[in-house]
Write a protein that holds these residues in place. Structure first.
Motif, PDB file in Angstrom:
ATOM      1  N   UNK A  81       0.861  -1.180   0.000  1.00 14.80           N
ATOM      2  CA  UNK A  81       0.000   0.000   0.000  1.00 14.80           C
ATOM      3  C   UNK A  81       0.898   1.231   0.000  1.00 14.80           C
ATOM      4  N   UNK A  82       0.313   2.381  -0.274  1.00 18.84           N
ATOM      5  CA  UNK A  82       1.091   3.624  -0.223  1.00 18.84           C
ATOM      6  C   UNK A  82       1.126   4.136   1.220  1.00 18.84           C
ATOM      7  N   UNK A  83       2.298   4.606   1.625  1.00 14.95           N
ATOM      8  CA  UNK A  83       2.496   5.050   3.007  1.00 14.95           C
ATOM      9  C   UNK A  83       3.173   6.414   3.009  1.00 14.95           C
ATOM     10  N   UNK A  84       3.488   6.901   4.220  1.00 14.74           N
ATOM     11  CA  UNK A  84       4.248   8.147   4.286  1.00 14.74           C
ATOM     12  C   UNK A  84       5.733   7.842   4.123  1.00 14.74           C
ATOM     13  N   UNK A  85       6.568   8.849   4.218  1.00 10.31           N
ATOM     14  CA  UNK A  85       7.984   8.706   3.889  1.00 10.31           C
ATOM     15  C   UNK A  85       8.756   7.822   4.876  1.00 10.31           C
ATOM     16  N   UNK A  86       8.140   7.479   6.012  1.00 11.33           N
ATOM     17  CA  UNK A  86       8.839   6.619   6.990  1.00 11.33           C
ATOM     18  C   UNK A  86       8.878   5.152   6.563  1.00 11.33           C
ATOM     19  N   UNK A  87       8.193   4.817   5.506  1.00 10.24           N
ATOM     20  CA  UNK A  87       8.110   3.419   5.070  1.00 10.24           C
ATOM     21  C   UNK A  87       9.498   2.805   4.873  1.00 10.24           C
ATOM     22  N   UNK A  88       9.669   1.560   5.347  1.00  7.42           N
ATOM     23  CA  UNK A  88      10.919   0.832   5.130  1.00  7.42           C
ATOM     24  C   UNK A  88      10.688  -0.266   4.086  1.00  7.42           C
ATOM     25  N   UNK A  89      11.533  -0.308   3.075  1.00 10.03           N
ATOM     26  CA  UNK A  89      11.495  -1.406   2.093  1.00 10.03           C
ATOM     27  C   UNK A  89      12.843  -2.101   2.212  1.00 10.03           C
ATOM     28  N   UNK A  90      12.876  -3.211   2.944  1.00 12.12           N
ATOM     29  CA  UNK A  90      14.155  -3.816   3.303  1.00 12.12           C
ATOM     30  C   UNK A  90      14.906  -4.439   2.133  1.00 12.12           C
ATOM     31  N   UNK A  91      14.167  -4.911   1.156  1.00 11.08           N
ATOM     32  CA  UNK A  91      14.849  -5.556   0.027  1.00 11.08           C
ATOM     33  C   UNK A  91      14.042  -5.348  -1.247  1.00 11.08           C
ATOM     34  N   UNK A  92      14.745  -5.438  -2.369  1.00 11.86           N
ATOM     35  CA  UNK A  92      14.068  -5.377  -3.657  1.00 11.86           C
ATOM     36  C   UNK A  92      13.626  -6.799  -3.984  1.00 11.86           C
ATOM     37  N   UNK A  93      12.322  -7.032  -3.927  1.00  7.47           N
ATOM     38  CA  UNK A  93      11.785  -8.381  -4.128  1.00  7.47           C
ATOM     39  C   UNK A  93      11.768  -8.706  -5.617  1.00  7.47           C
ATOM     40  N   UNK A  94      12.210  -9.910  -5.942  1.00  5.11           N
ATOM     41  CA  UNK A  94      12.324 -10.292  -7.349  1.00  5.11           C
ATOM     42  C   UNK A  94      10.975 -10.698  -7.951  1.00  5.11           C
ATOM     43  N   UNK A  95      10.673 -10.156  -9.138  1.00  4.39           N
ATOM     44  CA  UNK A  95       9.557 -10.653  -9.939  1.00  4.39           C
ATOM     45  C   UNK A  95      10.094 -11.854 -10.698  1.00  4.39           C
ATOM     46  N   UNK A  96       9.571 -13.034 -10.377  1.00  2.00           N
ATOM     47  CA  UNK A  96      10.147 -14.264 -10.949  1.00  2.00           C
ATOM     48  C   UNK A  96       9.326 -14.785 -12.126  1.00  2.00           C
ATOM     49  N   UNK A  97       8.111 -14.233 -12.282  1.00  2.00           N
ATOM     50  CA  UNK A  97       7.213 -14.777 -13.307  1.00  2.00           C
ATOM     51  C   UNK A  97       6.388 -13.619 -13.858  1.00  2.00           C
TER      52      UNK A  97
END
Length: 259
Positions: free
Chosen positions: A101-117
Motif C-alpha cells: 500500500x502507499x504510506x508516508x515517507x517513513x516506510x521501510x522497504x528492506x529488500x528489492x523483491x524479485x519478480x520471478x514470473x
C-alpha cells in the motif's frame, strides 16, 4: 558517434572498444547499446519526455497512473526498493511495480523483491480462422530470443487460445546469471512494441504469422513475485502466491514494419 539501436531515448553516444555507449535521458547513466536498457532507466527517460511534451502518445492509449512514475534507480539501472512521489512512498519489485500500500515517507522497504514470473496476455483482433499455433509459438519465441535477447530457457510457455495469446516468462534469482537480460526489461520492451511506441531506434515490431499481419486489441501484463505482496486489500484470494498487477494497454490499430 554511433546510433543506439536498442534505445532511442539517449544522448552523448560514443564508441568505446567497439561498443556503442550512450547516456540515458533523465538519469545520465551510461548504457551499453548492445543490450536492453533497464526498465527503471527507460521509465525515467519517458517521464522526462512526457513532462516536456515531446513524447508522441499513441492514440486512445489508456494511461495507468500507477504504471508510469518517475523512478529512483540504482547506478546499475535497477529500481530502488522504495519509491516515492512527494511524501507518499511504496515498495516495488524488480519490475518497478508497486507491491505494498502507499504510506508516508517513513516506510521501510528492506529488500528489492524479485519478480520471478511475468505473464503477458495479448488479445488479437477478431478473425475468422484461428492462427496456426505452431507458427505463432515460433514467431514469439524467435522474437523474444532475438529481438529482446532473452535466453530461450526463460520462456516457459507460449499458449494460444483464440483470441488470446499468453506468454510466460520465468526467471528466479538463482536462475539468472549476470549476462542475462531481465524478464522485467523484456516485458517492458514487448509492451512498448505492442503499443506502437517502440523503444528501439527506427525498428518497430511487425507481428506477421504465416505472412499475415496480426493486429491486437489489448495486452495485459501480470507480475508474480518471489515473496507475496503486502496489500491490505481483502479482495486478494487467500493462498494466492503473489500480486497480479494488471497494466492494460490500448493497442494502436496498425502495428507496422520489420520483423
Amino acid at each position: 558517434a554511433c546510433v543506439c539501436a536498442k534505445n532511442k531515448r539517449v544522448s552523448n553516444c560514443r564508441v568505446v572498444d567497439g561498443v556503442c555507449w550512450c547516456d540515458a535521458v533523465g538519469s545520465g547513466v551510461s548504457v551499453n547499446c548492445n543490450t536492453l536498457t533497464s526498465k527503471c532507466l527507460l521509465m525515467k527517460a519517458e517521464v522526462l519526455g512526457s513532462k516536456s511534451g515531446r513524447r508522441e502518445k499513441p492514440k486512445d492509449a489508456f494511461e495507468d497512473t500507477d504504471g508510469l512514475y518517475d523512478p529512483e534507480c540504482e547506478n546499475t539501472g535497477v529500481f530502488k526498493a522504495k519509491q516515492c512521489n512527494g511524501s507518499t512512498c511504496w515498495c516495488v519489485n524488480t519490475a518497478g511495480v508497486r507491491r505494498t500500500d502507499k504510506h508516508d515517507a517513513d516506510l521501510k522497504c528492506n529488500q528489492l523483491v524479485r519478480t520471478m514470473w511475468i505473464i503477458i496476455e495479448m488479445k488479437h483482433a477478431e478473425r475468422n480462422a484461428p492462427l496456426n499455433t505452431e507458427s505463432l509459438k515460433k514467431f514469439f519465441k524467435d522474437t523474444i530470443t532475438s529481438r529482446y535477447m532473452l535466453d530461450g530457457r526463460y520462456i516457459s510457455n507460449v499458449l494460444y487460445e483464440k483470441p488470446y495469446i499468453t506468454i510466460d516468462l520465468k526467471q528466479n534469482s538463482s536462475d539468472k546469471s549476470s549476462g542475462d537480460v531481465d524478464i522485467a526489461d523484456v516485458a517492458y520492451y514487448l509492451e512498448k512494441d505492442m503499443k506502437g511506441d517502440s523503444i528501439f531506434h527506427n525498428n518497430r515490431l511487425n507481428v506477421s504469422i504465416d505472412n499475415e499481419m496480426v493486429h491486437f486489441e489489448k495486452t495485459v501484463v501480470y507480475y508474480v513475485d518471489e515473496i507475496a505482496p503486502e496489500f491490505t486489500m481483502k479482495s486478494l484470494t487467500p493462498g494466492l502466491v503473489a500480486v497480479i498487477v494488471v497494466v492494460v494497454v490500448a493497442i494502436v490499430a496498425a502495428i507496422v514494419v520489420l520483423v
